[in-house]
Scaffold this active site. Structure first.
Site, PDB file in Angstrom:
ATOM      1  N   SER A 180     -15.616 -78.516 -45.787  1.00  0.00           N
ATOM      2  CA  SER A 180     -14.891 -78.407 -47.059  1.00  0.00           C
ATOM      3  C   SER A 180     -13.392 -78.504 -46.798  1.00  0.00           C
ATOM      4  O   SER A 180     -12.949 -78.274 -45.667  1.00  0.00           O
ATOM      5  CB  SER A 180     -15.205 -77.045 -47.695  1.00  0.00           C
ATOM      6  OG  SER A 180     -14.271 -76.726 -48.721  1.00  0.00           O
ATOM      7  N   TYR A 216     -15.717 -68.079 -49.584  1.00  0.00           N
ATOM      8  CA  TYR A 216     -16.144 -69.461 -49.300  1.00  0.00           C
ATOM      9  C   TYR A 216     -15.255 -70.052 -48.209  1.00  0.00           C
ATOM     10  O   TYR A 216     -15.740 -70.668 -47.266  1.00  0.00           O
ATOM     11  CB  TYR A 216     -16.042 -70.267 -50.593  1.00  0.00           C
ATOM     12  CG  TYR A 216     -16.571 -71.677 -50.554  1.00  0.00           C
ATOM     13  CD1 TYR A 216     -15.754 -72.732 -50.152  1.00  0.00           C
ATOM     14  CD2 TYR A 216     -17.864 -71.965 -50.941  1.00  0.00           C
ATOM     15  CE1 TYR A 216     -16.228 -74.036 -50.143  1.00  0.00           C
ATOM     16  CE2 TYR A 216     -18.345 -73.269 -50.940  1.00  0.00           C
ATOM     17  CZ  TYR A 216     -17.518 -74.293 -50.538  1.00  0.00           C
ATOM     18  OH  TYR A 216     -17.987 -75.586 -50.526  1.00  0.00           O
TER      19      TYR A 216
HETATM   20  C1  GCO Z   1     -13.303 -74.557 -55.482  1.00  0.00           C
HETATM   21  C2  GCO Z   1     -14.306 -75.640 -55.171  1.00  0.00           C
HETATM   22  C3  GCO Z   1     -14.114 -76.153 -53.738  1.00  0.00           C
HETATM   23  C4  GCO Z   1     -14.902 -77.441 -53.566  1.00  0.00           C
HETATM   24  C5  GCO Z   1     -14.895 -77.985 -52.166  1.00  0.00           C
HETATM   25  C6  GCO Z   1     -13.566 -78.544 -51.798  1.00  0.00           C
HETATM   26  O1  GCO Z   1     -13.665 -73.562 -56.136  1.00  0.00           O
HETATM   27  O2  GCO Z   1     -12.125 -74.753 -55.094  1.00  0.00           O
HETATM   28  O3  GCO Z   1     -15.628 -75.183 -55.349  1.00  0.00           O
HETATM   29  O4  GCO Z   1     -14.517 -75.154 -52.847  1.00  0.00           O
HETATM   30  O5  GCO Z   1     -16.230 -77.250 -53.918  1.00  0.00           O
HETATM   31  O6  GCO Z   1     -15.309 -77.027 -51.243  1.00  0.00           O
HETATM   32  O7  GCO Z   1     -13.651 -79.093 -50.504  1.00  0.00           O
END
Ligand code: GCO
Length: 255
Positions: free
Chosen positions: A146, A159
């Protein structure tokens, strides 16, 4: 005349979290390149529907229902899959969830869920599959990374922490398994129009911000990840190890 370097005929590809979104697009693309694809997800019905969609397109496809964060399910389902379909030659670790909240308010249980699925689940599935790859001296592991491997933004701290771990786990796997002719690499999607990102894309301010921050001036579409996936799954990448290919419209290049 297609270059045989990119031909996946005869290979079995397991894509986790693949009954929709990026995982389904990648699975479809690997199938169109000749692979027998195995879809995965936690929801039997959604998985069944995705399998029949790809089968309807004439692809060699089956489903394997397990939760990547549950070791017992992995240890039961993947050996059964391999005895039925054949050994997994290509593993795409795509399964992941997103939870958005300011860190100071982030529930510990939600943090744990994000880490369990996005990072530990990736480790558990890969550990299950890699023993066969080591024995066969051959394997392709593709970890879906990501932009959050490199940068953060407010409210996605869990995340980002998980995906930062995925980046370094990709390198750790590389240095341990390269000698077994196993190539471990990542694909880093930019902002793609998926269910996970629907709330962002439907927010006019966020949508405008992404379009202005991304040199391509738009969101990515899931099939746009297929080229990188086929490349990293094929013989064309036999000397590519420990890399992350960012498919992001240029956002990482832009201040
Ligand atoms: C967020 C998104 C990101 C994208 C992706 C970007 O909330 O900013 O969900 O996390 O999904 O990971 O690379």
């Amino acid at each position: 005349m297609t270059n045989p370097l990119f031909d996946l005929t005869g290979r079995v590809a397991l894509v986790t979290g693949s009954y929709q979104g990026l995982g389904l697009a990648i699975a479809r693309g690997l199938g169109l390149a000749g692979a027998t694809v195995v879809l995965n997800g936690r929801n039997e019905e959604k998985l069944r529907r995705a399998v029949s969609a790809l089968a309807g397109d004439g692809l060699k496809v089956s489903g394997c229902c397990f939760d990547v964060s549950k070791a017992a399910q992995i240890q039961e389902k993947i050996p059964a899959l391999e005895s039925e379909v054949g050994p997994v030659d290509i593993l795409v670790n795509n399964a992941g969830i997103q939870r958005r909240s300011p860190l100071e308010q982030f529930e510990a249980s939600v943090w744990q869920e994000v880490l369990d699925i996005n990072l530990t689940g990736l480790f558990l599935v890969t550990q299950q599959v890699v023993h066969g790859m080591i024995a066969r001296k051959s394997g392709k592991i593709i970890n879906i990374c990501s932009l959050m491997c490199e940068m953060a933004r407010p409210t996605v701290g869990a995340y980002a922490a998980a995906k930062g771990g995925v980046k370094m786990l990709t390198r750790a796997m590389t240095v341990e398994w390269g000698k077994h002719n196993i190539q471990v690499n990542g694909i880093g999607p930019g902002y793609f129009a998926t269910e996970m990102n629907r709330p962002l894309k439907e927010d006019p301010n966020f949508d405008a911000w992404i379009r202005s921050r991304t040199p391509a001036g738009r969101w990515g579409e899931p099939p746009e990840l297929v080229g990188a996936a086929v490349f990293l799954a094929s013989r064309a990448s036999d000397f590519v190890n420990g890399q992350i290919i960012y498919v992001d419209g240029g956002i990482l290049a832009a201040l």
